[in-house]
Scaffold this motif. Sequence first.
Motif, PDB file in Angstrom:
ATOM      1  N   VAL A 134      -9.900   9.604  -8.504  1.00 57.39           N
ATOM      2  CA  VAL A 134      -9.812   9.480  -7.054  1.00 57.39           C
ATOM      3  C   VAL A 134     -10.073   8.045  -6.617  1.00 57.39           C
ATOM      4  N   ILE A 135     -10.795   7.264  -7.442  1.00 58.58           N
ATOM      5  CA  ILE A 135     -11.098   5.875  -7.085  1.00 58.58           C
ATOM      6  C   ILE A 135      -9.842   5.010  -7.068  1.00 58.58           C
ATOM      7  N   PRO A 136      -9.025   4.987  -8.161  1.00 59.76           N
ATOM      8  CA  PRO A 136      -7.769   4.226  -8.067  1.00 59.76           C
ATOM      9  C   PRO A 136      -6.813   4.808  -7.032  1.00 59.76           C
ATOM     10  N   ALA A 137      -6.900   6.122  -6.790  1.00 61.67           N
ATOM     11  CA  ALA A 137      -6.035   6.731  -5.775  1.00 61.67           C
ATOM     12  C   ALA A 137      -6.352   6.164  -4.391  1.00 61.67           C
ATOM     13  N   ILE A 138      -7.632   6.072  -4.062  1.00 59.92           N
ATOM     14  CA  ILE A 138      -8.025   5.500  -2.767  1.00 59.92           C
ATOM     15  C   ILE A 138      -7.656   4.023  -2.713  1.00 59.92           C
ATOM     16  N   GLY A 139      -7.780   3.329  -3.860  1.00 55.96           N
ATOM     17  CA  GLY A 139      -7.345   1.932  -3.911  1.00 55.96           C
ATOM     18  C   GLY A 139      -5.876   1.785  -3.574  1.00 55.96           C
ATOM     19  N   LEU A 140      -5.052   2.700  -4.073  1.00 61.78           N
ATOM     20  CA  LEU A 140      -3.622   2.672  -3.750  1.00 61.78           C
ATOM     21  C   LEU A 140      -3.392   3.007  -2.278  1.00 61.78           C
ATOM     22  N   TYR A 141      -4.207   3.893  -1.726  1.00 60.02           N
ATOM     23  CA  TYR A 141      -4.108   4.198  -0.299  1.00 60.02           C
ATOM     24  C   TYR A 141      -4.323   2.927   0.526  1.00 60.02           C
ATOM     25  N   VAL A 142      -5.337   2.164   0.146  1.00 59.04           N
ATOM     26  CA  VAL A 142      -5.659   0.938   0.883  1.00 59.04           C
ATOM     27  C   VAL A 142      -4.522  -0.070   0.776  1.00 59.04           C
ATOM     28  N   LEU A 143      -3.991  -0.258  -0.433  1.00 58.93           N
ATOM     29  CA  LEU A 143      -2.877  -1.191  -0.625  1.00 58.93           C
ATOM     30  C   LEU A 143      -1.666  -0.779   0.206  1.00 58.93           C
ATOM     31  N   ASN A 144      -1.393   0.509   0.262  1.00 60.16           N
ATOM     32  CA  ASN A 144      -0.263   0.980   1.050  1.00 60.16           C
ATOM     33  C   ASN A 144      -0.526   0.860   2.544  1.00 60.16           C
ATOM     34  N   ALA A 145      -1.776   1.078   2.948  1.00 56.37           N
ATOM     35  CA  ALA A 145      -2.113   0.943   4.366  1.00 56.37           C
ATOM     36  C   ALA A 145      -1.886  -0.485   4.844  1.00 56.37           C
ATOM     37  N   ILE A 146      -2.136  -1.461   3.971  1.00 57.26           N
ATOM     38  CA  ILE A 146      -1.955  -2.864   4.355  1.00 57.26           C
ATOM     39  C   ILE A 146      -0.484  -3.174   4.599  1.00 57.26           C
ATOM     40  N   TRP A 147       0.386  -2.804   3.640  1.00 56.58           N
ATOM     41  CA  TRP A 147       1.798  -3.157   3.839  1.00 56.58           C
ATOM     42  C   TRP A 147       2.417  -2.338   4.962  1.00 56.58           C
ATOM     43  N   VAL A 148       1.983  -1.101   5.130  1.00 51.92           N
ATOM     44  CA  VAL A 148       2.500  -0.274   6.223  1.00 51.92           C
ATOM     45  C   VAL A 148       2.152  -0.899   7.572  1.00 51.92           C
ATOM     46  N   SER A 149       0.910  -1.369   7.718  1.00 53.36           N
ATOM     47  CA  SER A 149       0.496  -1.995   8.976  1.00 53.36           C
ATOM     48  C   SER A 149       1.255  -3.293   9.218  1.00 53.36           C
ATOM     49  N   ILE A 150       1.516  -4.032   8.149  1.00 50.60           N
ATOM     50  CA  ILE A 150       2.268  -5.284   8.288  1.00 50.60           C
ATOM     51  C   ILE A 150       3.683  -5.002   8.761  1.00 50.60           C
TER      52      ILE A 150
END
Length: 287
Positions: free
Chosen positions: A166-182
């Motif tokens: 779940v830790i790398p999964a949340i890390g991927l969530y964060v990475l995707n949240a950044i590009w989505v917001s951009i």
Amino acid sequence: MSAVLDDDAIPARPESSESRTFARGAKDLRDGLASRELWLHLGWQDIKQRYRRSVLGPLWIVIATGVTAIAMGLLYGELFGMDIKVFLPYVALGFIFWNFIQSSILDGAEVFSKNEGLIKQLPAPVSVHVYRVVWRALIIFAHNVVIIVVIFLIFPPPLDWTVLLVIPAIGLYVLNAIWVSIVFGILSTRFRDIGQLLTTVVQLVFFMTPIIWTTSSLGSATGETSSRLKLVELNPMFHYLEIARGPLLGEPVEFYHWAVVLGCTAVGWILGMLVMRNYRARVAYWV
């Protein structure tokens, strides 16, 4: 400027040609990350402002999500004839992770248009406002972790070492949240209809994603049911939920779920860097 300018009406600026490079876009992201004291403070202030003068404050986040998850879990568990001990944690985790995804998309689309004054008055990297949205979503997610703990105390799942995934999964969530917001944040400053469109699309995708229903409710993987399952797998949100929810439920997560998420993340960041390169400098003119 009070009005949104068309591309042709934007006066030529000496830095325009030089700023449209990937290096400048990457520098903006690095500088924004280095300004963490600013976006950490702004994100926390957003949470405090939202629940200002309320008795329970941010606990309303936990209450709202918890009540919705329990109500939906009990209702749809009864409709589908599911074991509540299994189905309620499934629905609760689905809601919690979906809320993070949803807020990243919808709040990300408004990140610049809602901070017009700050963008024009504060000389800061564009990415500061992106990190602010992602940080705020993480704070809300952290509050909702209380729901996971309570449900697991009542209905303990068969956990093993795979729960650490779940830790790398949340890390991927964060990475995707950044590009989505951009991407959606910058494009929505130019085309304001995008925000309204995203609201409708996100609501539709919610019902198309296994959150309040399961893939097992489609029946055995034969004939028409197999076709339905393939349609579900075309939905990227299904894979995003699986990589985070599966480990916490003690269920094995197939590698192709991770492959889909990693592929979407890579494509999304390429698109995000393209948008940063071409339109980052115009944000202040479009808001």
